[in-house]
Write a protein that holds these residues in place. Structure first.
Motif, short mmCIF file in Angstrom:
data_model
loop_
_atom_site.label_atom_id
_atom_site.label_comp_id
_atom_site.label_asym_id
_atom_site.label_seq_id
_atom_site.Cartn_x
_atom_site.Cartn_y
_atom_site.Cartn_z
N UNK A 171 49.77 36.91 28.38
CA UNK A 171 49.17 36.03 29.24
C UNK A 171 48.64 36.83 30.51
N UNK A 172 47.38 37.56 30.56
CA UNK A 172 46.73 38.04 32.02
C UNK A 172 46.84 37.06 32.93
N UNK A 173 46.90 37.40 34.19
CA UNK A 173 46.42 36.43 35.31
C UNK A 173 44.84 37.25 35.75
N UNK A 174 44.72 37.03 37.13
CA UNK A 174 43.54 37.59 37.47
C UNK A 174 43.47 39.02 37.43
N UNK A 175 42.58 39.47 36.56
CA UNK A 175 42.23 40.74 36.08
C UNK A 175 40.77 41.46 36.50
N UNK A 176 40.58 42.64 37.17
CA UNK A 176 39.58 43.11 37.46
C UNK A 176 38.41 43.57 36.47
N UNK A 177 37.78 42.62 36.09
CA UNK A 177 36.84 42.83 34.90
C UNK A 177 35.41 42.35 35.42
N UNK A 178 34.57 42.62 34.75
CA UNK A 178 33.28 42.13 34.75
C UNK A 178 33.14 40.54 35.00
N UNK A 179 33.94 39.83 34.17
CA UNK A 179 34.04 38.46 34.26
C UNK A 179 34.57 37.81 35.47
N UNK A 180 35.53 38.71 36.05
CA UNK A 180 36.27 38.34 37.22
C UNK A 180 36.51 39.33 37.93
N UNK A 181 35.40 40.06 38.96
CA UNK A 181 35.75 41.25 39.65
C UNK A 181 36.40 41.08 40.71
N UNK A 182 37.29 42.11 41.00
CA UNK A 182 38.17 41.88 42.12
C UNK A 182 37.70 42.04 43.56
N UNK A 183 36.36 42.19 43.76
CA UNK A 183 35.46 42.26 44.91
C UNK A 183 34.38 41.00 44.92
N UNK A 184 34.65 39.94 44.15
CA UNK A 184 33.97 38.83 44.17
C UNK A 184 34.19 38.07 45.11
N UNK A 185 33.35 37.14 45.62
CA UNK A 185 33.75 36.26 46.84
C UNK A 185 34.83 35.38 46.84
N UNK A 186 35.23 35.03 45.21
CA UNK A 186 36.36 34.06 45.05
C UNK A 186 37.74 34.89 44.95
N UNK A 187 37.41 36.37 45.01
CA UNK A 187 38.84 37.21 44.72
C UNK A 187 39.71 36.90 45.86
N UNK A 188 39.54 36.76 46.99
CA UNK A 188 40.61 36.46 48.06
C UNK A 188 41.39 35.31 47.80
N UNK A 189 40.67 34.39 47.27
CA UNK A 189 41.42 33.02 47.11
C UNK A 189 42.25 33.34 45.82
#
Length: 243
Positions: free
Chosen positions: A181-199
């Motif tokens: 089970x991965x958690x928040x993972x830095x990929x194109x689908x969910x990049x670590x530098x997206x506006x939502x990443x801090x949340x």
């Protein structure tokens, strides 16, 4: 993993690509499937071969059960065996509950739950002792931190029952089945530098995203000799999101 053969679905990018390259680095020959990204898949095959392993990319949409069975059969035909399967292909449906359509439900369940079952069933027909079946789930099966993810969480939760059932069905043959089970993972689908990443980081205990390599390392352990007595298990790699 020398002389072992792995099939990784969704292996052209993100977590799937990292898993494919890591298994190759451990000595396995690796076949990947992709739905649309032929160029990206070719790049991953290049990385597999650079690690000294044989690589092959096949176009196979995980929503198409027949394509998955064909991918298993082609793997066995061209490589002579199949020892490891990793069901990694996935999508991320998001939106208000009231707006989710039945078509979205069917497609999500097909890609996450049905595909994992079909892949395991097809591969098990060819696996011998030491075989490994690994599914990629989500930390959302343990905690859904915000609204809009009901369909996604439901579809990934189905993999818990699948994994436990496979462990019982295939254990007498020396084949293991596990779930990561991965958690928040830095990929194109969910990049670590997206506006939502801090949340998203705010929900983790370590205040950071995982990398695809973090997930790949856990998969490699389960696929290798160190995982021979782990089966029916769900391992969460999420920087403490579910702590």
């Amino acid at each position: 993993m020398t002389r072992r053969v792995a099939l990784v679905t969704g292996g052209s990018r993100g977590i799937g690509a990292a898993i494919a390259v890591r298994l190759a680095a451990e000595g396995a020959d690796v076949v990947i499937t992709y739905a649309r990204s032929a160029d990206r898949a070719a790049e991953v095959v290049g990385q597999i071969e650079a690690a000294g392993a044989r690589g092959l990319a096949m176009a196979a949409d995980s929503a198409d059960a027949g394509a998955l069975v064909a991918a298993v059969e082609r793997t066995v035909a061209e490589f002579g065996r199949i020892d490891i399967v990793v069901s990694s292909a996935g999508i991320a449906p998001f939106g208000p509950l009231e707006e989710v359509t039945l078509a979205e439900v069917d497609n999500t369940l097909a890609i996450h739950a049905r595909a994992s079952f079909v892949l395991a069933q097809a591969a098990a027909r060819h696996m011998g002792p030491g075989g490994r079946i690994i599914c990629i789930g989500s930390s959302f099966v343990e905690r859904v931190p915000y609204p809009g993810w009901t369909l996604y969480a439901m579809s990934k939760s189905a993999l818990i029952g699948l994994t436990k059932g496979l462990a019982r069905d295939l254990g007498p043959r020396g084949i293991t089945a596990n779930l990561v089970h991965p958690g928040s993972t830095d990929t194109e689908m969910n990049p670590a530098d997206s506006p939502e990443a801090a949340e998203e980081r705010r929900y983790t205990a370590l205040d950071r995203y995982c990398s695809p390599d973090d997930i790949a390392a856990t998969v490699a352990h389960l696929a290798g000799e160190g995982g021979r007595n782990i089966t029916g298990a769900a391992i969460t790699v999420d920087a403490g999101t579910t702590a």
